[in-house]
Motif scaffolding. Structure first.
Motif, PDB file in Angstrom:
ATOM      1  N   GLU A  84     -13.011  12.820  25.461  1.00 36.24           N
ATOM      2  CA  GLU A  84     -11.658  12.297  25.927  1.00 36.24           C
ATOM      3  C   GLU A  84     -11.655  12.556  27.432  1.00 36.24           C
ATOM      4  O   GLU A  84     -11.096  11.826  28.267  1.00 36.24           O
ATOM      5  CB  GLU A  84     -10.601  13.182  25.606  1.00 36.24           C
ATOM      6  CG  GLU A  84      -9.245  12.873  25.972  1.00 36.24           C
ATOM      7  CD  GLU A  84      -8.239  13.858  25.124  1.00 36.24           C
ATOM      8  OE1 GLU A  84      -7.251  14.197  25.841  1.00 36.24           O
ATOM      9  OE2 GLU A  84      -8.178  13.855  24.112  1.00 36.24           O
ATOM     10  N   MET A  85     -12.380  13.825  27.922  1.00 37.48           N
ATOM     11  CA  MET A  85     -12.617  14.102  29.229  1.00 37.48           C
ATOM     12  C   MET A  85     -13.389  12.879  30.069  1.00 37.48           C
ATOM     13  O   MET A  85     -12.902  12.684  31.265  1.00 37.48           O
ATOM     14  CB  MET A  85     -13.069  15.642  29.614  1.00 37.48           C
ATOM     15  CG  MET A  85     -13.033  15.929  31.151  1.00 37.48           C
ATOM     16  SD  MET A  85     -11.568  15.735  31.900  1.00 37.48           S
ATOM     17  CE  MET A  85     -10.447  16.896  31.059  1.00 37.48           C
ATOM     18  N   VAL A  86     -14.342  12.436  29.365  1.00 38.88           N
ATOM     19  CA  VAL A  86     -15.271  11.632  29.849  1.00 38.88           C
ATOM     20  C   VAL A  86     -14.379  10.234  30.145  1.00 38.88           C
ATOM     21  O   VAL A  86     -14.645   9.769  31.200  1.00 38.88           O
ATOM     22  CB  VAL A  86     -16.347  11.225  28.929  1.00 38.88           C
ATOM     23  CG1 VAL A  86     -17.391  10.042  29.523  1.00 38.88           C
ATOM     24  CG2 VAL A  86     -17.511  12.144  29.076  1.00 38.88           C
ATOM     25  N   ASN A  87     -13.662   9.867  29.433  1.00 43.45           N
ATOM     26  CA  ASN A  87     -12.516   8.809  29.451  1.00 43.45           C
ATOM     27  C   ASN A  87     -11.697   8.780  30.668  1.00 43.45           C
ATOM     28  O   ASN A  87     -11.420   8.013  31.264  1.00 43.45           O
ATOM     29  CB  ASN A  87     -11.745   8.261  28.170  1.00 43.45           C
ATOM     30  CG  ASN A  87     -13.002   8.187  27.031  1.00 43.45           C
ATOM     31  OD1 ASN A  87     -13.773   7.292  27.581  1.00 43.45           O
ATOM     32  ND2 ASN A  87     -12.615   8.171  25.885  1.00 43.45           N
ATOM     33  N   VAL A  88     -10.906  10.201  30.818  1.00 49.35           N
ATOM     34  CA  VAL A  88     -10.188  10.401  31.883  1.00 49.35           C
ATOM     35  C   VAL A  88     -11.079  10.345  33.160  1.00 49.35           C
ATOM     36  O   VAL A  88     -10.455   9.600  34.079  1.00 49.35           O
ATOM     37  CB  VAL A  88      -9.675  11.828  31.735  1.00 49.35           C
ATOM     38  CG1 VAL A  88      -8.958  12.479  32.979  1.00 49.35           C
ATOM     39  CG2 VAL A  88      -8.795  11.991  30.681  1.00 49.35           C
ATOM     40  N   LEU A  89     -12.303  10.886  33.303  1.00 49.90           N
ATOM     41  CA  LEU A  89     -13.202  10.797  34.294  1.00 49.90           C
ATOM     42  C   LEU A  89     -13.380   9.671  35.000  1.00 49.90           C
ATOM     43  O   LEU A  89     -13.482   8.912  36.283  1.00 49.90           O
ATOM     44  CB  LEU A  89     -14.188  11.734  34.351  1.00 49.90           C
ATOM     45  CG  LEU A  89     -13.917  13.047  34.399  1.00 49.90           C
ATOM     46  CD1 LEU A  89     -15.444  13.768  33.947  1.00 49.90           C
ATOM     47  CD2 LEU A  89     -13.513  13.523  35.723  1.00 49.90           C
ATOM     48  N   ARG A  90     -13.551   8.487  33.893  1.00 50.19           N
ATOM     49  CA  ARG A  90     -13.879   7.072  33.954  1.00 50.19           C
ATOM     50  C   ARG A  90     -12.875   6.309  34.781  1.00 50.19           C
ATOM     51  O   ARG A  90     -13.157   5.620  35.595  1.00 50.19           O
ATOM     52  CB  ARG A  90     -14.225   6.462  32.526  1.00 50.19           C
ATOM     53  CG  ARG A  90     -14.626   4.995  32.915  1.00 50.19           C
ATOM     54  CD  ARG A  90     -15.099   4.367  31.569  1.00 50.19           C
ATOM     55  NE  ARG A  90     -16.462   4.590  31.326  1.00 50.19           N
ATOM     56  CZ  ARG A  90     -16.741   5.218  30.164  1.00 50.19           C
ATOM     57  NH1 ARG A  90     -16.147   5.536  29.071  1.00 50.19           N
ATOM     58  NH2 ARG A  90     -18.245   5.429  29.922  1.00 50.19           N
ATOM     59  N   LYS A  91     -11.415   6.738  34.381  1.00 49.68           N
ATOM     60  CA  LYS A  91     -10.247   6.038  34.797  1.00 49.68           C
ATOM     61  C   LYS A  91      -9.935   6.544  36.370  1.00 49.68           C
ATOM     62  O   LYS A  91      -9.216   5.924  36.977  1.00 49.68           O
ATOM     63  CB  LYS A  91      -9.230   6.352  33.952  1.00 49.68           C
ATOM     64  CG  LYS A  91      -9.468   5.522  32.531  1.00 49.68           C
ATOM     65  CD  LYS A  91      -8.155   5.961  31.573  1.00 49.68           C
ATOM     66  CE  LYS A  91      -8.495   5.461  30.411  1.00 49.68           C
ATOM     67  NZ  LYS A  91      -7.662   5.846  29.541  1.00 49.68           N
ATOM     68  N   GLU A  92     -10.367   7.779  36.646  1.00 48.60           N
ATOM     69  CA  GLU A  92     -10.090   8.353  38.074  1.00 48.60           C
ATOM     70  C   GLU A  92     -10.693   7.498  39.109  1.00 48.60           C
ATOM     71  O   GLU A  92     -11.753   7.288  39.149  1.00 48.60           O
ATOM     72  CB  GLU A  92     -10.388   9.656  38.228  1.00 48.60           C
ATOM     73  CG  GLU A  92      -9.739  10.670  36.970  1.00 48.60           C
ATOM     74  CD  GLU A  92      -8.424  10.821  37.548  1.00 48.60           C
ATOM     75  OE1 GLU A  92      -7.834  10.821  38.454  1.00 48.60           O
ATOM     76  OE2 GLU A  92      -7.419  10.750  36.414  1.00 48.60           O
ATOM     77  N   LYS A  93      -9.630   7.182  40.218  1.00 46.85           N
ATOM     78  CA  LYS A  93     -10.331   6.526  41.241  1.00 46.85           C
ATOM     79  C   LYS A  93     -10.102   7.449  42.489  1.00 46.85           C
ATOM     80  O   LYS A  93     -10.444   6.865  43.593  1.00 46.85           O
ATOM     81  CB  LYS A  93      -9.365   5.165  41.398  1.00 46.85           C
ATOM     82  CG  LYS A  93      -9.526   4.246  40.217  1.00 46.85           C
ATOM     83  CD  LYS A  93     -10.936   3.829  39.963  1.00 46.85           C
ATOM     84  CE  LYS A  93     -11.390   2.739  38.787  1.00 46.85           C
ATOM     85  NZ  LYS A  93     -12.432   3.016  38.292  1.00 46.85           N
TER      86      LYS A  93
END
Length: 195
Positions: A84-93
């Motif tokens: 879940e954290m990997v997915n959050v980091l992917r979305k962060e701009k």
């Protein structure tokens, strides 16, 4: 976790085996009289001792399987949170303010810049940097493996419970057989003794 538990199938059992851990099967003693006349069954106490030893081994296996099940049950949510954290980091701009745990009850505020990589613990005090896509693939693979292992451990626990019950029933039947034999011998001795 329920969704992943449903999608992952239990691994196939090895050929001619009923368990993944190689747990020996307890044989139900249907004919106690026939069983007790076998040469290796000298007396009731020795047979009970053997059965008690087998019962103790089953209990030890059950303890180890339960410890392994608890470890897997705690590992799966950790892996899911990491994914879940990997997915959050992917979305962060843009930079994000967050808090890190330094030690028990001590947090520090910090800014986290957008990133294309993440560090994952592999175990044995080893941490590696992965690109987000590789980290996601590795975490999904680890979750699938952990769920499969959990299902095989739970299967072995069910099988082991049956073996423990069978052994306990066998012990009770052998004990009762011994009691009946002693009662019959006592009755025979009482009848043959002159009054």
């Amino acid at each position: 976790m329920t969704g992943i538990m449903d999608t992952v199938e239990m691994p196939k059992l090895p050929e001619n085996q009923k368990t993944f851990a190689g747990i020996p099967e307890a044989i139900f003693l249907e004919e106690i009289d026939t069983f007790m006349t076998q040469p290796e069954n000298e007396n009731c106490e020795k047979v009970l001792q053997r059965l008690d030893e087998q019962h103790g081994k089953y209990r030890f296996m059950a303890y180890n399987l339960e410890a392994r099940r608890r470890k897997l049950k705690s590992q799966i949510p950790d892996l899911e949170r990491s994914l879940e954290m990997v997915n959050v980091l992917r979305k962060e701009k843009e930079e994000r303010e967050t808090q890190f745990l330094l030690s028990d009850q001590v947090f520090i505020k910090t800014l986290v810049p957008p990133t294309k990589t993440v560090y994952l613990w592999l175990g044995a005090s080893v941490m590696l940097e992965y690109p987000l896509d590789e980290a996601e693939a590795l975490l999904k693979q680890n979750i699938t493996s952990a769920v499969g292992n959990l299902k095989s451990v739970e299967h072995d626990q069910d099988f082991l419970r049956d073996q423990i019950t069978t052994t306990e029933v066998n012990m009770a039947r052998v004990y009762n057989w011994g009691v009946k034999k002693r009662q019959a011998a006592a009755k025979t001795n009482a009848n043959s003794t002159p009054s």
